[in-house]
Enzyme design. Structure first.
Site, PDB file in Angstrom:
ATOM      1  N   LYS A  35      10.030  28.903  91.184  1.00  0.00           N
ATOM      2  CA  LYS A  35      10.530  28.396  89.905  1.00  0.00           C
ATOM      3  C   LYS A  35      11.821  27.597  90.120  1.00  0.00           C
ATOM      4  CE  LYS A  35      10.077  30.948  86.021  1.00  0.00           C
ATOM      5  NZ  LYS A  35      10.313  31.994  85.030  1.00  0.00           N
ATOM      6  N   LYS A 207      18.545  43.438  67.162  1.00  0.00           N
ATOM      7  CA  LYS A 207      17.408  42.695  67.719  1.00  0.00           C
ATOM      8  C   LYS A 207      16.084  43.451  67.494  1.00  0.00           C
ATOM      9  CE  LYS A 207      14.905  39.912  70.019  1.00  0.00           C
ATOM     10  NZ  LYS A 207      14.563  38.584  69.552  1.00  0.00           N
ATOM     11  N   ASN A 211      12.918  42.347  64.914  1.00  0.00           N
ATOM     12  CA  ASN A 211      11.531  42.149  65.346  1.00  0.00           C
ATOM     13  C   ASN A 211      10.595  43.180  64.728  1.00  0.00           C
ATOM     14  OD1 ASN A 211      12.008  39.856  66.701  1.00  0.00           O
ATOM     15  ND2 ASN A 211      11.744  40.673  68.756  1.00  0.00           N
ATOM     16  N   GLY A 256      -3.632  36.327  59.909  1.00  0.00           N
ATOM     17  CA  GLY A 256      -4.260  35.808  61.120  1.00  0.00           C
ATOM     18  C   GLY A 256      -4.890  36.922  61.936  1.00  0.00           C
ATOM     19  N   CYS A 263       7.362  39.318  72.496  1.00  0.00           N
ATOM     20  CA  CYS A 263       8.417  40.094  71.842  1.00  0.00           C
ATOM     21  C   CYS A 263       7.924  41.135  70.842  1.00  0.00           C
ATOM     22  CB  CYS A 263       9.393  39.149  71.156  1.00  0.00           C
ATOM     23  SG  CYS A 263      10.349  38.203  72.344  1.00  0.00           S
TER      24      CYS A 263
HETATM   25  N1  LIG Z   1      10.511  34.727  74.998  1.00  0.00           N
HETATM   26  C1  LIG Z   1      11.106  34.821  73.824  1.00  0.00           C
HETATM   27  O1  LIG Z   1      10.715  34.146  72.866  1.00  0.00           O
HETATM   28  C2  LIG Z   1      12.288  35.749  73.624  1.00  0.00           C
HETATM   29  C3  LIG Z   1      13.041  35.644  72.448  1.00  0.00           C
HETATM   30  C4  LIG Z   1      14.129  36.473  72.280  1.00  0.00           C
HETATM   31  C5  LIG Z   1      14.445  37.419  73.250  1.00  0.00           C
HETATM   32  N2  LIG Z   1      13.689  37.532  74.362  1.00  0.00           N
HETATM   33  C6  LIG Z   1      14.080  38.540  75.360  1.00  0.00           C
HETATM   34  O2  LIG Z   1      14.770  37.859  76.412  1.00  0.00           O
HETATM   35  C7  LIG Z   1      14.475  38.467  77.673  1.00  0.00           C
HETATM   36  C8  LIG Z   1      13.861  37.424  78.589  1.00  0.00           C
HETATM   37  O3  LIG Z   1      12.641  37.010  78.029  1.00  0.00           O
HETATM   38  P1  LIG Z   1      11.849  35.745  78.588  1.00  0.00           P
HETATM   39  O4  LIG Z   1      10.728  35.498  77.678  1.00  0.00           O
HETATM   40  O5  LIG Z   1      12.805  34.642  78.887  1.00  0.00           O
HETATM   41  O6  LIG Z   1      11.291  36.356  79.963  1.00  0.00           O
HETATM   42  P2  LIG Z   1      10.606  35.574  81.147  1.00  0.00           P
HETATM   43  O7  LIG Z   1       9.678  36.527  81.772  1.00  0.00           O
HETATM   44  O8  LIG Z   1      10.105  34.246  80.700  1.00  0.00           O
HETATM   45  O9  LIG Z   1      11.825  35.279  82.140  1.00  0.00           O
HETATM   46  C9  LIG Z   1      12.520  36.253  82.822  1.00  0.00           C
HETATM   47  C10 LIG Z   1      12.950  35.668  84.159  1.00  0.00           C
HETATM   48  O10 LIG Z   1      13.789  36.609  84.818  1.00  0.00           O
HETATM   49  C11 LIG Z   1      13.547  36.491  86.206  1.00  0.00           C
HETATM   50  N3  LIG Z   1      14.052  37.673  86.903  1.00  0.00           N
HETATM   51  C12 LIG Z   1      13.531  38.922  86.933  1.00  0.00           C
HETATM   52  N4  LIG Z   1      14.300  39.729  87.688  1.00  0.00           N
HETATM   53  C13 LIG Z   1      15.330  38.973  88.137  1.00  0.00           C
HETATM   54  C14 LIG Z   1      16.458  39.239  88.944  1.00  0.00           C
HETATM   55  N5  LIG Z   1      16.676  40.444  89.450  1.00  0.00           N
HETATM   56  N6  LIG Z   1      17.317  38.226  89.199  1.00  0.00           N
HETATM   57  C15 LIG Z   1      17.102  37.002  88.689  1.00  0.00           C
HETATM   58  N7  LIG Z   1      16.045  36.681  87.910  1.00  0.00           N
HETATM   59  C16 LIG Z   1      15.174  37.661  87.642  1.00  0.00           C
HETATM   60  C17 LIG Z   1      12.037  36.320  86.283  1.00  0.00           C
HETATM   61  O11 LIG Z   1      11.634  35.780  87.526  1.00  0.00           O
HETATM   62  C18 LIG Z   1      11.789  35.377  85.094  1.00  0.00           C
HETATM   63  O12 LIG Z   1      11.817  34.018  85.494  1.00  0.00           O
HETATM   64  C19 LIG Z   1      13.553  39.638  77.353  1.00  0.00           C
HETATM   65  O13 LIG Z   1      14.316  40.805  77.221  1.00  0.00           O
HETATM   66  C20 LIG Z   1      12.935  39.249  76.032  1.00  0.00           C
HETATM   67  O14 LIG Z   1      12.528  40.379  75.288  1.00  0.00           O
HETATM   68  C21 LIG Z   1      12.623  36.715  74.586  1.00  0.00           C
END
Ligand SMILES: NC(=O)c1ccc[n+]([C@@H]2O[C@H](COP(=O)([O-])OP(=O)(O)OC[C@H]3O[C@@H](n4cnc5c(N)ncnc54)[C@H](O)[C@@H]3O)[C@@H](O)[C@H]2O)c1
Length: 479
Positions: A35, A207, A211, A256, A263
């Site tokens: 990535k 948060k 949700n 739907g 999430c």
């Molecule tokens: N996706 C959403 O719409 C959204 C919205 C609000 C909150 N969140 C929250 O935000 C957080 C992240 O969600 P996301 O969707 O971005 O997840 P994601 O899976 O898309 O991304 C997480 C990233 O963290 C990396 N990672 C894991 N362990 C690591 C480490 N030790 N060091 C460095 N990088 C590491 C992974 O390789 C991955 O690229 C979660 O807690 C999620 O619940 C997500």
């Protein structure tokens, strides 16, 4: 000011890119080297409208770099945002914090005095306390703060949501930490009035509560949709009628195939687990989860019915696979359970999604065939199913589509078409939350006499009397 964002997924990449575009010097870090390599070469690994442009602009201004070295990025940063994934643990549904604690252990030796560690990942209440304790143990010499800054962006409109949020929640135990974080958002153009400063624990719970509430709204309208089908009412009209009430609001009232995504299912499960653990069970959230799971399994009934109650040998075209439009995110998408059940029952699946097919191919049954357009997927299909509400499906050439299909049967799980519009073209149509002309189940007339759970005792006893009278008269009440 230098910022490190650890975890470059949907949240970390959007946050890091927007901070960098606002002028901060940002390093986005990820353990996934592929990535990082891809981002360094200018390729954006996720689909999110407008994100590529923000990244390009920030890289041109040299404010955004990518790295797999968390320690080095943290050593030069005043603010470290942690945005790693917190997926549900397989054995109990609670949030898995192993990635988060791994980050804390990695960056601890490198942190500089006065730094602010900000948790953006969605984490259970008390996680900030535990991170603070662990940093104190690992670095007794260090002056630092730990804040909670949960993220509310929506996949599909993440860049816009991040730049113009309804609110920014800043949970901090010191005024210094709260002001530093508020000033970062002020640079992004977020007015002070939109920044809500709270205790760290409150921010963590906000948060999950948000949700949980939104998931409840969706499960609620989905059950109202089922009721509409039984009672010959129209769910869009009911949703509009309740949504016009300012106390309810119009959003998240589209019936739907059930909620999915990275999430709602995971956060609702974690909220239920947290509540159970501290003896304050949230039966509402438990019911929402059960209702949604049931829906994902039963929604296939519409396709079965549209196939003449036998799916064996039927060719089904699925349009849209991602959990909603505007994203390539397939996590917990209703299309997964749908495709699995259809295949189990002997149907062959031909699918098309504008951006989600690469991710879908790793999650859907291996027999699913993918096509380059909606028209191709629909060719020779017995039933066409709209699973995700992509805009391009609203503009389909239905006349050509009908000619391409073996039988013109349309199951619209997102109500993107009107029944009049498609039946006028010769389709048999079945939507959600309204009876279609070709499917009119009998009215459950007697059900009105059944005593309902939750009626006041007086009403129940009069219902009982009515039932007894009916039985005496030889009238059988429906179950
Ligand atoms: N996706 C959403 O719409 C959204 C919205 C609000 C909150 N969140 C929250 O935000 C957080 C992240 O969600 P996301 O969707 O971005 O997840 P994601 O899976 O898309 O991304 C997480 C990233 O963290 C990396 N990672 C894991 N362990 C690591 C480490 N030790 N060091 C460095 N990088 C590491 C992974 O390789 C991955 O690229 C979660 O807690 C999620 O619940 C997500």
């Amino acid at each position: 000011m230098r910022i490190a964002v650890i975890g470059t997924g949907y949240v970390g990449l959007v946050s890091g890119a927007c901070f960098a575009q606002a002028g901060y010097r940002v390093t986005c870090v990820d353990v996934d080297r592929a990535k990082v390599d891809s981002l360094t070469k200018g390729r954006v690994p996720i689909y999110e409208p407008g994100l590529a442009e923000v990244i390009t602009e920030a890289r041109r201004r040299r404010t955004l770099v990518f790295s797999s070295d968390a320690k080095s990025a943290a050593s030069s940063a005043e603010i470290i945002f942690i945005a790693v994934g917190t997926p549900p643990r397989a054995f109990d549904g609670h949030a898995d914090l192993s990635n988060l604690y791994a980050v804390v252990a990695t960056i601890a030796p490198a942190l500089r005095d006065g730094c602010l560690v900000v948790v953006k990942s969605t984490v259970p209440v008390g996680t900030g306390d535990r991170i603070e304790q662990s940093l104190q143990d690992l670095r007794p010499d260090l002056e630092f703060d730990v804040a909670s800054n949960p993220e509310f962006l929506r996949a599909g409109s993440a860049v816009g949501d991040f730049r113009k949020p309804d609110r920014v929640v800043v949970g901090a135990q010191s005024e210094r930490a709260a002001s530093v974080l508020a000033s970062v958002y002020a640079t992004l153009g977020v007015e002070n009035a939109r920044v809500l400063k709270t205790k760290r624990r409150s921010a963590e719970l906000i948060k999950y509560a948000a949700n949980g509430f939104l998931a409840t709204k969706i499960a609620f309208i989905n059950e109202i949709a089922d009721l509409c089908e039984s009672l010959d009412a129209q769910v869009q009209e009911v949703a509009q009628g309740i949504g016009l009430d300012a106390r309810i609001g119009p959003q998240f009232l589209s019936a739907g195939p059930g909620f999915g995504g990275s999430c709602f299912p995971k956060d609702a499960r974690a909220l239920a687990r947290t509540a159970e653990e501290c003896g304050a069970r949230m039966s509402i959230i438990e019911a929402v989860l059960a209702s949604n799971d049931r829906r994902k399994r039963t929604i296939v009934g519409k396709i079965r019915m549209a196939s003449g109650e036998d799916l064996r040998g039927k060719r089904i075209a699925l349009l849209g696979l991602t959990f909603k439009a505007g994203t390539d995110d397939m996590r917990d998408a209703p299309a997964i359970a749908l495709a699995e059940t259809l295949v189990e029952e002997g149907a062959s699946i031909h699918a098309y999604d504008p951006v989600g097919m690469a991710r879908a191919a790793t999650l859907l049954p291996s027999s699913v065939r993918y096509h380059g357009s909606a028209l191709e997927a629909a060719r020779s299909a017995d039933v066409l199913v709209i699973v995700t509400e992509w805009d391009e499906f609203r503009h389909l050439d239905l006349v050509r589509l009908k000619r391409a299909m073996a039988t013109p049967v349309l199951v619209d799980l997102r109500n993107i078409f009107s029944e009049e519009q498609v039946t006028a073209l010769g389709f048999a149509y079945c939507g959600i939350g309204h009876r279609s002309a070709w499917h009119r189940p009998p009215m459950p007339a007697e059900k009105h006499h059944t005593p309902a759970i939750g009626f006041p005792e007086s009403a129940r006893s009069s219902s009982r009397k009515a039932l007894t009278t009916m039985k005496q008269r030889g009238v059988e009440a429906a179950e």
